[in-house]
Scaffold this motif. Structure first.
Motif, PDB file in Angstrom:
ATOM      1  N   THR A 268       6.326   6.921  -3.992  1.00  0.00           N
ATOM      2  CA  THR A 268       6.467   6.170  -2.742  1.00  0.00           C
ATOM      3  C   THR A 268       5.391   6.605  -1.746  1.00  0.00           C
ATOM      4  O   THR A 268       4.712   7.615  -1.946  1.00  0.00           O
ATOM      5  N   PRO A 269       5.224   5.870  -0.646  1.00  0.00           N
ATOM      6  CA  PRO A 269       4.223   6.257   0.363  1.00  0.00           C
ATOM      7  C   PRO A 269       4.462   7.635   0.965  1.00  0.00           C
ATOM      8  O   PRO A 269       3.532   8.240   1.517  1.00  0.00           O
ATOM      9  N   THR A 270       5.694   8.165   0.868  1.00  0.00           N
ATOM     10  CA  THR A 270       5.975   9.503   1.407  1.00  0.00           C
ATOM     11  C   THR A 270       5.544  10.612   0.458  1.00  0.00           C
ATOM     12  O   THR A 270       5.620  11.788   0.822  1.00  0.00           O
TER      13      THR A 270
ATOM     14  N   PRO B 124       0.821  -1.221   0.000  1.00  0.00           N
ATOM     15  CA  PRO B 124       0.000   0.000   0.000  1.00  0.00           C
ATOM     16  C   PRO B 124       0.851   1.266   0.000  1.00  0.00           C
ATOM     17  O   PRO B 124       1.887   1.343   0.661  1.00  0.00           O
ATOM     18  N   GLY B 125       0.403   2.258  -0.766  1.00  0.00           N
ATOM     19  CA  GLY B 125       1.078   3.546  -0.807  1.00  0.00           C
ATOM     20  C   GLY B 125       2.004   3.733  -1.986  1.00  0.00           C
ATOM     21  O   GLY B 125       2.441   4.846  -2.275  1.00  0.00           O
ATOM     22  N   TRP B 126       2.319   2.645  -2.693  1.00  0.00           N
ATOM     23  CA  TRP B 126       3.196   2.715  -3.852  1.00  0.00           C
ATOM     24  C   TRP B 126       2.360   2.735  -5.124  1.00  0.00           C
ATOM     25  O   TRP B 126       1.406   1.979  -5.259  1.00  0.00           O
TER      26      TRP B 126
END
Length: 211
Positions: free
Chosen positions: A166-168, A148-150
């Protein structure tokens, strides 16, 4: 007994569950009622109306399974130059192409050897099994990409480019071949006059060499 095993394992009725006949016709014949005949490999030319009937009714089956695979031909010559793939896995020839094009893992900060041939847009979300939607990744990066998040998407341009987020929230761009790989033979050197290559010009089509 074999039919019962198939039914219990797959959840579908036993026996033959589908036949692929590779019926070839133009989009005009299929969708617009054109009279141009179709071709059935192994049999020959068949009338347009009969071909449409087979494609749209499944030759009498109540629940036909119809896959439409697009074939691309060169204008003028009619030579076949491309084809959609409905396969979940990349075929051997396309895998070799991705290996040659990408050289190493396409994740920008990774240069590990390619181990997985990945769909940029996931296959289960409608992503095609094609060179444009494919990229070579190492095993670790491919598994990480599925968490999750990518996200990843292809970026339009003259060279194959993938944007990985990326998740960030940071987005990284990777252009083939990988930044650590040398450019393909015949690629103009950016420092040469007028962008021309400093080496002998080669044909635009570069053949792969098998050791």
């Amino acid at each position: 007994m074999a039919d019962a095993l198939v039914e219990r394992v797959t959840g579908t009725s036993g026996g033959v569950s589908g036949v692929e006949i590779q019926l070839v016709m133009t989009d005009r014949t299929f969708l617009q009622g054109d009279a141009e005949p179709a071709r059935l490999p192994g049999y020959g030319t068949i009338p347009a109306a009969w071909a449409r009937n087979v494609a749209l009714t499944g030759a009498g089956h109540t629940e036909p399974s119809l896959w439409v695979r697009r074939l691309y031909t060169a204008p003028g010559s009619g030579d076949l130059v491309g084809m959609d793939s409905r396969a979940r896995l990349f075929p051997a020839g396309l895998k070799r192409f991705l290996q040659i094009r990408d050289d190493t893992c396409r994740t920008p900060y990774c240069d590990a050897p390619i181990r997985h041939h990945d769909h940029i847009a996931a296959w289960h979300d409608g992503g095609s099994t094609s060179a444009g939607n494919g990229q070579g990744l190492c095993e670790a990066c491919n598994h990480t990409k599925e968490t999750p998040g990518w996200t990843a998407q292809q970026v339009p341009g003259p060279r194959h480019t993938v944007a990985t987020t990326t998740p960030t929230g940071h987005t990284y761009h990777s252009t083939a071949p990988h930044s650590t790989a040398p450019p393909p033979p015949g690629t103009p050197h950016p420092c040469s006059p007028a962008g021309r290559s400093t080496i002998t010009q080669l044909p635009r089509r570069v053949a792969g060499v098998r050791a």
